[in-house]
Design a protein around this motif. Structure first.
Motif, PDB file in Angstrom:
ATOM      1  N   VAL A  20       0.835  -1.383  -0.054  1.00 32.28           N
ATOM      2  CA  VAL A  20      -0.024  -0.016  -0.033  1.00 32.28           C
ATOM      3  C   VAL A  20       0.793   1.222  -0.028  1.00 32.28           C
ATOM      4  O   VAL A  20       0.402   2.455  -0.608  1.00 32.28           O
ATOM      5  CB  VAL A  20      -1.068  -0.243   1.226  1.00 32.28           C
ATOM      6  N   ASN A  21       1.912   1.097   0.559  1.00 33.96           N
ATOM      7  CA  ASN A  21       3.194   2.419   0.600  1.00 33.96           C
ATOM      8  C   ASN A  21       3.534   2.605  -0.777  1.00 33.96           C
ATOM      9  O   ASN A  21       3.613   3.647  -1.123  1.00 33.96           O
ATOM     10  CB  ASN A  21       3.901   2.162   1.663  1.00 33.96           C
ATOM     11  N   THR A  30       6.906  -1.653  -7.846  1.00 29.00           N
ATOM     12  CA  THR A  30       7.351  -2.171  -6.288  1.00 29.00           C
ATOM     13  C   THR A  30       5.770  -2.844  -5.543  1.00 29.00           C
ATOM     14  O   THR A  30       5.849  -3.997  -5.021  1.00 29.00           O
ATOM     15  CB  THR A  30       7.877  -1.135  -5.360  1.00 29.00           C
ATOM     16  N   ALA A  31       4.671  -2.411  -6.088  1.00 28.39           N
ATOM     17  CA  ALA A  31       3.513  -2.618  -5.677  1.00 28.39           C
ATOM     18  C   ALA A  31       3.062  -4.074  -6.010  1.00 28.39           C
ATOM     19  O   ALA A  31       2.868  -5.132  -5.283  1.00 28.39           O
ATOM     20  CB  ALA A  31       2.477  -1.724  -5.813  1.00 28.39           C
ATOM     21  N   GLY A  57      -1.022  -9.710 -14.789  1.00 32.95           N
ATOM     22  CA  GLY A  57      -0.813  -8.713 -15.669  1.00 32.95           C
ATOM     23  C   GLY A  57      -1.876  -7.953 -16.341  1.00 32.95           C
ATOM     24  O   GLY A  57      -1.569  -6.775 -16.591  1.00 32.95           O
ATOM     25  N   GLN A  58      -3.124  -8.572 -16.133  1.00 27.20           N
ATOM     26  CA  GLN A  58      -4.196  -7.612 -16.346  1.00 27.20           C
ATOM     27  C   GLN A  58      -4.295  -6.629 -15.411  1.00 27.20           C
ATOM     28  O   GLN A  58      -4.862  -5.483 -15.551  1.00 27.20           O
ATOM     29  CB  GLN A  58      -5.481  -8.552 -16.409  1.00 27.20           C
ATOM     30  N   TYR A  59      -4.171  -6.665 -14.124  1.00 29.66           N
ATOM     31  CA  TYR A  59      -4.242  -5.865 -12.935  1.00 29.66           C
ATOM     32  C   TYR A  59      -3.120  -4.743 -13.290  1.00 29.66           C
ATOM     33  O   TYR A  59      -3.368  -3.553 -13.162  1.00 29.66           O
ATOM     34  CB  TYR A  59      -3.820  -6.708 -11.751  1.00 29.66           C
ATOM     35  N   GLU A  60      -1.878  -4.952 -13.599  1.00 24.08           N
ATOM     36  CA  GLU A  60      -0.719  -3.956 -14.146  1.00 24.08           C
ATOM     37  C   GLU A  60      -1.416  -3.023 -15.157  1.00 24.08           C
ATOM     38  O   GLU A  60      -1.482  -1.986 -14.948  1.00 24.08           O
ATOM     39  CB  GLU A  60       0.402  -4.866 -14.507  1.00 24.08           C
ATOM     40  N   LYS A 122       3.138 -13.358  -0.512  1.00 23.67           N
ATOM     41  CA  LYS A 122       2.611 -12.527  -1.532  1.00 23.67           C
ATOM     42  C   LYS A 122       1.058 -12.604  -1.631  1.00 23.67           C
ATOM     43  O   LYS A 122       0.508 -13.573  -1.363  1.00 23.67           O
ATOM     44  CB  LYS A 122       3.070 -13.265  -2.663  1.00 23.67           C
ATOM     45  N   MET A 123       0.573 -11.621  -2.281  1.00 24.23           N
ATOM     46  CA  MET A 123      -0.879 -11.840  -2.438  1.00 24.23           C
ATOM     47  C   MET A 123      -1.571 -12.532  -3.630  1.00 24.23           C
ATOM     48  O   MET A 123      -0.940 -12.726  -4.405  1.00 24.23           O
ATOM     49  CB  MET A 123      -1.378 -10.187  -2.588  1.00 24.23           C
TER      50      MET A 123
END
Length: 153
Positions: A20-21, A30-31, A57-60, A122-123
């Motif tokens: 989150v940071n 980094t996120a 990849g889709q989230y990125e 990892k999430m």
């Protein structure tokens, strides 16, 4: 304002804090490093939105075309983090900003996040409830501003 978890926080809360940071700093690489390469899935909620779940990849790509394309700064405030079982946390947070077109952004969230086990989790699953009425009004205002800019050109 960075989120600082308690000194005795679990590895998953520390991983969330780092995520989150980084997100608050708009540091997408980094996120994303806190998202599992193979199993990560992000889902915008409520399901009534009809948005499909996204892999890493889709989230990125989603983040690049929405958050990074819209904002130059983003302040995320974490109100509470609740641990649930061995692999999950629930987070109450908000984000504040002003879009590149000058539209104020003040959204509130509940995140439900699942992690891989271990000391460096990892999430694996990231569910995000957002203030959908606010987002709809924000998008409408942004569209008006884009149309006005296009008409002036």
């Amino acid at each position: 304002m960075p989120y600082h978890p308690p000194a005795d926080a679990s590895p998953k809360v520390k991983a969330f804090a780092a995520y989150v940071n980084a997100l608050s700093a708009l540091d997408l690489p980094t996120a994303l490093s806190y998202c599992d390469d193979q199993t990560f899935e992000m889902q915008l909620l409520p399901l009534a939105l009809g948005r499909p779940a996204l892999n890493k990849g889709q989230y990125e790509e989603f983040m690049k075309t929405t958050v990074l394309a819209t904002f130059e700064t983003l302040e995320v405030t974490v109100f509470s983090v609740l641990e649930s079982g061995d692999d999950a946390i629930t987070v109450h947070a908000k984000s504040d900003s002003v879009s590149k077109l000058g539209t104020p952004w003040h959204n509130e969230y509940i995140f439900i996040i699942h992690f891989t086990p271990g000391e460096n989790p990892k999430m694996t699953k990231y569910q995000e409830f957002m203030h959908t009425a606010f987002v709809a009004a924000f998008r409408a205002e942004e569209m008006k501003k884009k149309e006005a800019l296009a008409g002036a050109a």
